[in-house]
Scaffold this motif. Sequence first.
Motif, PDB file in Angstrom:
ATOM      1  N   LYS A  11       1.064  -1.036   0.101  1.00 17.95           N
ATOM      2  CA  LYS A  11       0.038  -0.074  -0.050  1.00 17.95           C
ATOM      3  C   LYS A  11       0.840   1.239  -0.102  1.00 17.95           C
ATOM      4  N   ASN A  32       0.332   1.816 -10.665  1.00 17.20           N
ATOM      5  CA  ASN A  32      -0.938   2.061  -9.505  1.00 17.20           C
ATOM      6  C   ASN A  32      -0.758   0.688  -8.754  1.00 17.20           C
ATOM      7  N   GLN A  35      -6.604  -0.097  -5.035  1.00 14.02           N
ATOM      8  CA  GLN A  35      -7.314   0.333  -3.870  1.00 14.02           C
ATOM      9  C   GLN A  35      -7.305  -0.764  -2.655  1.00 14.02           C
ATOM     10  N   TYR A  36      -6.908  -0.476  -1.550  1.00 14.16           N
ATOM     11  CA  TYR A  36      -7.020  -1.340  -0.533  1.00 14.16           C
ATOM     12  C   TYR A  36      -8.357  -1.698  -0.004  1.00 14.16           C
ATOM     13  N   PHE A  44      -6.368  -5.904  -3.251  1.00 15.51           N
ATOM     14  CA  PHE A  44      -6.026  -4.704  -3.723  1.00 15.51           C
ATOM     15  C   PHE A  44      -6.604  -4.621  -5.372  1.00 15.51           C
TER      16      PHE A  44
END
Length: 423
Positions: A11, A32, A35-36, A44
Amino acid sequence: MKEEFLHYLWKYKKWNSFDLKTTGGETIVIANVGQYLEQAGPDFFNAQITVANQKWAGNVEIHLKSSDWYVHHHEKDAAYDNVILHVVWEHDTEVFRKNNTEIPVLELKNYVDNEVLVNYQQLVAPKSWIFCEKQLKDLDDFVLKNWQERLFFERLERKSKAIYDLLEQTGNDWEAVLFCMLAKNFGLNTNGELFLKIARSIPFSIIRKESFEVENLEALLLGKAALLDFDKEDTYFKDLKFRYFYLLHKYQLEPHNEGNVQFFKHRPDNFPTIRLSQLAHLYHKEQNLFSKIIAVYSVEEVYQLLRSTTSFYWESHYQFDKVSPDKIKKMSKSFVDLLLINTIIPLQFSYAKSLGKEITEDLMAMLTTVAPEKNAIIDKFTFFGIKATDCFETQSLLQLKNEYCAVGRCLDCGIGLELLKNG
């Protein structure tokens, strides 16, 4: 090592990004990390990477070992079909998609600095109380203050959930919610849940109607608490018992079935007889209490509003039929502080939020004027170097201990992340 540590590394990009390669020797470029999610499915979502000059967009799954993919049965779960990169600490087996194509693997241990690992090992070293106890005394004060503010609002949000649940149960009657919350906190830890059940068992419309006679309120509360179930010679007891059964009949209420209150281990001023009498007297003394509470933003106003006493009988009694030395039993300042912390502040926050108003600065300011709470958790923080100076700080520390330290959420904690960064 825990998988959560690998989530932290990914992250926050705590790896050497130069010359990243898969276990098969293909070059990786991370555009990129995704998103966690912290929910079921891949770790992710919607990452963007390039593997061997081929751009991919999809999910990233993280494990300690590659073989954990099969241990967790991801090969049978369609939610993992769109994984484009398998990030592991140790690569011990290849993993394949359902169409038999191999999922690229990044073995992270080859790209993480030793300093990061040392900081992590220090953070999760053996403890007597919490993991970071030996490092707390050296924590930067700015980091601590910022994190305490976040913790305070997390605690308010958690308390507001119970308030909104009560609001739904009472037909959006804020006065009834206040009565239930006050009842719960008048009961403290031992009798709190029982007092809440008692409050919920009496429609608040009845409390409104009977509030002009404090004996009627006492009769309802003490009766529902099973404190009028016996035969006693005391004249006041007989009067309350008569009123209780009259009110049950008048309003078609069910007799108590909530359980028995506890006297054991309470100081006499916290006996359920005294606290229920004070609650009855408060609602006898103050009409439209909710509107008054919502309007106060100073601790002194709260003290003035809530410093209730008992009916005359309880000035010479703690229990029925047992005379004690005369004493006017007003609610102490420390007890009103508990009501402020656990009822008034959460209710003001929830009500303002329901109206779309922002009052958090006012609430913080109010609590900074209240003396710090005294309990075992706060004593421990003091011992390890964090001394709370007011109630705002103690509430934050309680949230920290209960919601982070006690469940090992070091990598979600502002303090833990700072210690990992700086060692």
